[in-house]
Enzyme design. Sequence first.
Site, mmCIF file in Angstrom:
data_model
loop_
_atom_site.group_PDB
_atom_site.id
_atom_site.type_symbol
_atom_site.label_atom_id
_atom_site.label_comp_id
_atom_site.label_asym_id
_atom_site.label_seq_id
_atom_site.Cartn_x
_atom_site.Cartn_y
_atom_site.Cartn_z
ATOM 1 N N SER A 50 0.862 -1.301 -0.110
ATOM 2 C CA SER A 50 -0.041 -0.054 -0.041
ATOM 3 C C SER A 50 1.029 1.399 0.051
ATOM 4 O O SER A 50 2.084 0.990 0.374
ATOM 5 C CB SER A 50 -0.998 -0.021 1.331
ATOM 6 N N ASP A 83 -1.049 -1.537 -4.128
ATOM 7 C CA ASP A 83 -2.278 -1.739 -3.471
ATOM 8 C C ASP A 83 -3.075 -0.343 -3.269
ATOM 9 O O ASP A 83 -2.152 0.701 -2.918
ATOM 10 C CB ASP A 83 -2.368 -2.603 -2.002
ATOM 11 N N HIS A 84 -3.946 -0.035 -3.804
ATOM 12 C CA HIS A 84 -4.745 1.119 -3.659
ATOM 13 C C HIS A 84 -3.979 2.380 -4.001
ATOM 14 O O HIS A 84 -3.968 3.315 -3.070
ATOM 15 C CB HIS A 84 -5.321 1.600 -2.151
ATOM 16 N N GLU A 142 -11.136 -0.028 -9.787
ATOM 17 C CA GLU A 142 -12.141 -0.291 -8.741
ATOM 18 C C GLU A 142 -13.497 0.549 -9.053
ATOM 19 O O GLU A 142 -13.429 1.659 -9.348
ATOM 20 C CB GLU A 142 -11.711 0.111 -7.190
ATOM 21 N N GLY A 190 -10.102 -3.744 7.064
ATOM 22 C CA GLY A 190 -9.939 -3.730 8.445
ATOM 23 C C GLY A 190 -10.562 -5.079 9.248
ATOM 24 O O GLY A 190 -10.956 -5.693 8.674
ATOM 25 N N SER A 225 -11.047 -9.177 1.971
ATOM 26 C CA SER A 225 -11.368 -10.562 2.166
ATOM 27 C C SER A 225 -10.633 -11.388 3.264
ATOM 28 O O SER A 225 -10.362 -12.694 2.865
ATOM 29 C CB SER A 225 -11.248 -11.169 0.770
ATOM 30 N N SER A 226 -10.326 -10.819 4.263
ATOM 31 C CA SER A 226 -9.830 -11.641 5.273
ATOM 32 C C SER A 226 -10.790 -12.402 6.053
ATOM 33 O O SER A 226 -11.799 -11.898 5.778
ATOM 34 C CB SER A 226 -8.954 -10.850 6.446
ATOM 35 N N ASN A 266 -7.544 -10.293 -1.666
ATOM 36 C CA ASN A 266 -6.618 -9.647 -0.891
ATOM 37 C C ASN A 266 -6.750 -9.835 0.637
ATOM 38 O O ASN A 266 -7.977 -9.806 1.031
ATOM 39 C CB ASN A 266 -6.991 -8.031 -1.084
ATOM 40 N N ASP A 268 -5.066 -9.115 4.310
ATOM 41 C CA ASP A 268 -4.044 -8.450 5.019
ATOM 42 C C ASP A 268 -4.354 -8.787 6.553
ATOM 43 O O ASP A 268 -3.449 -9.072 7.083
ATOM 44 C CB ASP A 268 -4.048 -6.920 4.697
HETATM 45 ZN ZN LIG Z 1 -8.376 -3.009 -0.500
#
Ligand SMILES: [Zn+2]
Length: 349
Positions: A50, A83-84, A142, A190, A225-226, A266, A268
């Site tokens: 990121s 990322d982003h 996105e 998050g 998607s954790s 993704n 994290d």
């Molecule tokens: Zn993301």
Amino acid sequence: MPLVSMRQLLDEAAKGGYGVGAFNVNDMEQIQAIMMAAKETKSPVIVQASRGARQFAEDLYLFRLIEAAAELNPEIPIAMHQDHGNSFETCKSAIELGFTSVMMDGSLKSDGKTPSTFEENVEVTRKVVDFAHERGVTVEGEIGVLGGVEDGHGAGGSGLDHITDPDQAVEFAERTGVDALAIAIGTSHGAYKFTKKPDGSVLKMDILIAIHKRLPKTHLVMHGSSSVPKDLQDIVNKYGGKLKETWGVPVEEIQLGIRNGVRKINVDTDNRLAITGAIRKVLWETPEKFDPRDYLKPAREAMKAVVALRMTQFGQAGHAGDYKPVSIEEIAKGYKDGSLSTRPLVASK
Ligand SMILES: [Zn+2]
């Protein structure tokens, strides 16, 4: 193996019918954890940074660590992804550094917080696509806005505030030519994604399926998607942590997505929890310890275990040796001659 184009990695995943985890990195131990897992499971992998990570580690430290990972693991295809990205400049600097893929998140304005208009999103994303494709670099866009905030990036709120409209997704893909598309189907960034176990009323898998039918060549991406497994939360809390109870995206939902065009997932938060839990445990049980290796080594092991498990669940395990890397120059030619076009009008011919 040199770093490979993320497009090649995702095209191969589409052929093989599997998904590829994209794991965030900030430091050496996280990169090592991912490579240990990739080696053990023989997985191609996406490593992503990121803006916050690039700031934390400094570009050159981070990039040289990735180069070391590629050199030490010649049998593993690795794509290095921004990322982003919040602006053309962020994406351009990543490409100039040597990243083989960038995300232009034009769903938000460059402050990384305020939702942008559709036209603004198309404009900035197309500019990034033109610059990146000329250089053989992959672009993820996105459409729709994800919930939550991570690394200071995000609109906040629930994942259901700005669900992707399939018609807009098609128009966006046509007008920008992105290789991959992050869509908003109810997920959030998050640790605090859902206050109860999510089901069909929370995750809009029908929208994902509808978009894939209309954009068969555009690789879909699931952010936030954790799975936030309870056992990892429990370890953190057992050793003095104070996490509130929360639910992530169930692995079965991700697997349903993978059967319907999701190629990049993704992850994290799960890794953050694994690392923090392992460090807390060592410091709690053996407060006399002060050598950082005493807790960084178990932390690295804990992250490796989560990554290896996800690699198996997403189906990328065993596929590292399926293909030879295509050079970035070759990929650039494919964009130029149109053979790599993902535009739906081309795809439907
Ligand atoms: Zn993301």
